[in-house]
Write a protein that holds these residues in place. Structure first.
Motif, PDB file in Angstrom:
ATOM      1  N   GLU A 145       0.686  -1.208  -0.081  1.00  0.00           N
ATOM      2  CA  GLU A 145      -0.008  -0.100  -0.129  1.00  0.00           C
ATOM      3  C   GLU A 145       0.963   1.236  -0.042  1.00  0.00           C
ATOM      4  OE1 GLU A 145      -3.000  -0.072   3.029  1.00  0.00           O
ATOM      5  OE2 GLU A 145      -3.639  -2.226   2.549  1.00  0.00           O
ATOM      6  N   GLU A 146       1.990   1.161   0.624  1.00  0.00           N
ATOM      7  CA  GLU A 146       3.078   2.054   0.367  1.00  0.00           C
ATOM      8  C   GLU A 146       4.403   1.810  -0.149  1.00  0.00           C
ATOM      9  OE1 GLU A 146       2.739   5.245   1.951  1.00  0.00           O
ATOM     10  OE2 GLU A 146       0.626   4.869   2.419  1.00  0.00           O
ATOM     11  N   PRO A 147       5.135   2.684  -0.866  1.00  0.00           N
ATOM     12  CA  PRO A 147       6.269   2.342  -1.499  1.00  0.00           C
ATOM     13  C   PRO A 147       7.105   1.431  -0.335  1.00  0.00           C
ATOM     14  CG  PRO A 147       5.768   4.678  -1.961  1.00  0.00           C
ATOM     15  CD  PRO A 147       4.883   4.002  -0.890  1.00  0.00           C
ATOM     16  N   LEU A 148       7.873   0.739  -0.968  1.00  0.00           N
ATOM     17  CA  LEU A 148       8.890  -0.127  -0.080  1.00  0.00           C
ATOM     18  C   LEU A 148       9.994   0.620  -0.186  1.00  0.00           C
ATOM     19  CD1 LEU A 148       9.470  -3.023   1.445  1.00  0.00           C
ATOM     20  CD2 LEU A 148      10.197  -3.879  -0.723  1.00  0.00           C
ATOM     21  N   TYR A 149      10.945   1.113   0.851  1.00  0.00           N
ATOM     22  CA  TYR A 149      12.307   1.862   0.871  1.00  0.00           C
ATOM     23  C   TYR A 149      13.234   0.860   0.642  1.00  0.00           C
ATOM     24  CZ  TYR A 149      15.372   5.298   2.076  1.00  0.00           C
ATOM     25  OH  TYR A 149      16.547   6.002   2.010  1.00  0.00           O
ATOM     26  N   LEU A 150      14.029   0.853  -0.179  1.00  0.00           N
ATOM     27  CA  LEU A 150      15.145   0.167  -0.523  1.00  0.00           C
ATOM     28  C   LEU A 150      16.428   0.448   0.069  1.00  0.00           C
ATOM     29  CD1 LEU A 150      14.698  -0.079  -4.499  1.00  0.00           C
ATOM     30  CD2 LEU A 150      13.954  -1.756  -2.684  1.00  0.00           C
ATOM     31  N   GLY A 151      16.603   1.873   0.386  1.00  0.00           N
ATOM     32  CA  GLY A 151      17.671   2.212   1.089  1.00  0.00           C
ATOM     33  C   GLY A 151      18.480   3.394   0.434  1.00  0.00           C
ATOM     34  N   ASP A 152      19.841   3.751   0.544  1.00  0.00           N
ATOM     35  CA  ASP A 152      20.484   4.976   0.100  1.00  0.00           C
ATOM     36  C   ASP A 152      21.754   4.346  -0.481  1.00  0.00           C
ATOM     37  OD1 ASP A 152      18.742   6.381   1.834  1.00  0.00           O
ATOM     38  OD2 ASP A 152      20.117   6.541   3.658  1.00  0.00           O
ATOM     39  N   VAL A 153      21.933   5.045  -1.551  1.00  0.00           N
ATOM     40  CA  VAL A 153      23.410   5.030  -2.404  1.00  0.00           C
ATOM     41  C   VAL A 153      23.963   6.193  -2.202  1.00  0.00           C
ATOM     42  CG1 VAL A 153      24.195   4.723  -4.835  1.00  0.00           C
ATOM     43  CG2 VAL A 153      22.158   3.475  -4.136  1.00  0.00           C
ATOM     44  N   ILE A 154      25.154   6.122  -1.682  1.00  0.00           N
ATOM     45  CA  ILE A 154      26.036   7.274  -1.490  1.00  0.00           C
ATOM     46  C   ILE A 154      27.229   7.409  -2.285  1.00  0.00           C
ATOM     47  CG2 ILE A 154      27.070   8.866   0.273  1.00  0.00           C
ATOM     48  CD1 ILE A 154      25.278   7.092   2.240  1.00  0.00           C
ATOM     49  N   ILE A 155      27.529   8.356  -3.261  1.00  0.00           N
ATOM     50  CA  ILE A 155      28.564   8.537  -3.961  1.00  0.00           C
ATOM     51  C   ILE A 155      29.359   9.735  -3.711  1.00  0.00           C
ATOM     52  CG2 ILE A 155      29.218   8.922  -6.505  1.00  0.00           C
ATOM     53  CD1 ILE A 155      26.545   7.445  -7.441  1.00  0.00           C
ATOM     54  N   SER A 156      30.778   9.418  -3.655  1.00  0.00           N
ATOM     55  CA  SER A 156      31.512  10.342  -3.522  1.00  0.00           C
ATOM     56  C   SER A 156      32.241  10.911  -4.970  1.00  0.00           C
ATOM     57  CB  SER A 156      33.106   9.983  -2.586  1.00  0.00           C
ATOM     58  OG  SER A 156      34.105  10.840  -2.756  1.00  0.00           O
ATOM     59  N   VAL A 157      31.809  12.463  -5.059  1.00  0.00           N
ATOM     60  CA  VAL A 157      32.189  12.906  -6.334  1.00  0.00           C
ATOM     61  C   VAL A 157      33.709  13.102  -6.651  1.00  0.00           C
ATOM     62  CG1 VAL A 157      31.531  15.157  -7.638  1.00  0.00           C
ATOM     63  CG2 VAL A 157      29.872  13.985  -6.280  1.00  0.00           C
ATOM     64  N   PRO A 158      34.546  13.413  -5.621  1.00  0.00           N
ATOM     65  CA  PRO A 158      35.742  13.764  -5.709  1.00  0.00           C
ATOM     66  C   PRO A 158      36.425  12.339  -6.248  1.00  0.00           C
ATOM     67  CG  PRO A 158      35.040  14.910  -3.876  1.00  0.00           C
ATOM     68  CD  PRO A 158      34.104  14.175  -4.200  1.00  0.00           C
ATOM     69  N   THR A 159      36.045  11.257  -5.508  1.00  0.00           N
ATOM     70  CA  THR A 159      36.682  10.094  -5.744  1.00  0.00           C
ATOM     71  C   THR A 159      35.937   9.620  -7.185  1.00  0.00           C
ATOM     72  OG1 THR A 159      36.602   9.274  -3.433  1.00  0.00           O
ATOM     73  CG2 THR A 159      36.722   7.580  -5.109  1.00  0.00           C
ATOM     74  N   ALA A 160      34.972   9.852  -7.558  1.00  0.00           N
ATOM     75  CA  ALA A 160      34.518   9.469  -9.007  1.00  0.00           C
ATOM     76  C   ALA A 160      35.151  10.271  -9.826  1.00  0.00           C
ATOM     77  CB  ALA A 160      33.111   9.808  -8.944  1.00  0.00           C
ATOM     78  N   GLN A 161      35.515  11.594  -9.616  1.00  0.00           N
ATOM     79  CA  GLN A 161      36.246  12.370 -10.419  1.00  0.00           C
ATOM     80  C   GLN A 161      37.623  11.855 -10.602  1.00  0.00           C
ATOM     81  OE1 GLN A 161      35.874  16.147  -8.334  1.00  0.00           O
ATOM     82  NE2 GLN A 161      34.616  17.084  -9.982  1.00  0.00           N
TER      83      GLN A 161
END
Length: 161
Positions: free
Chosen positions: A90-106
């Motif tokens: 009846e309510e959306p199922l919360y999957l969680g959080d994805v956290i990305i470091s932009v400096p590391t990605a760069q």
């Protein structure tokens, strides 16, 4: 109707390219999710995609993984096991959080665009939220193949690893 209600948080000082995250996450979930009923009225899932700096991701990595160093992506799944596909909550199922470091990605985006690296990391994080893991080479190869597939779905050439 969106399959996922995605919350996007940008809390780093780096300038990020505007990318269609909502569309991409919907496509990726649809790729592995059975069809929802035609009378579906709301997103089936919720998740958060957060872009941070190295300091914040290092603190999270230290606090939750006991590794006192920055990393590229962390995923905090709200479920212990893989999501139940075809669920009709009846309510959306919360999957969680994805956290990305932009400096590391760069730093990692040598030879390919930052957009490619960010999409690669987001796909990796989403797979973790869906219960995928890579404790051995076989499972890692399956996960990387799925990431390649998803990036190709949204018109991005996967980075050479």
């Amino acid at each position: 109707m969106a399959l996922l209600d995605l919350t996007l948080q940008i809390v780093c000082s780096d300038r990020l390219p505007e990318l269609p995250w909502q569309d991409w996450f919907d496509r990726w979930l649809t790729d592995i999710q059975p069809s929802l009923p035609t009378d579906w009225q709301a997103p089936a899932y919720e998740a958060c995609l957060r872009f941070v700096d190295d300091g914040e991701i290092q603190q999270l990595n230290r606090d939750y993984r006991q590794q006192d160093k920055p990393t590229d992506v962390l995923a905090f799944a709200a479920l212990e096991d893989a999501i139940p596909l075809g669920l009709e909550p009846e309510e959306p199922l919360y999957l969680g959080d994805v956290i990305i470091s932009v400096p590391t990605a760069q730093r990692q985006a040598l030879g390919h665009p930052l957009e490619t690296e960010l999409a690669w990391l987001a796909a990796h994080g989403l797979l973790h939220l869906l219960g995928w893991d890579h404790p051995d080479d076989e499972q890692l190869e399956a996960m990387l193949a799925q990431q390649d597939h998803w990036l190709n779905q949204v018109g991005i050439l996967s980075p050479q690893r």
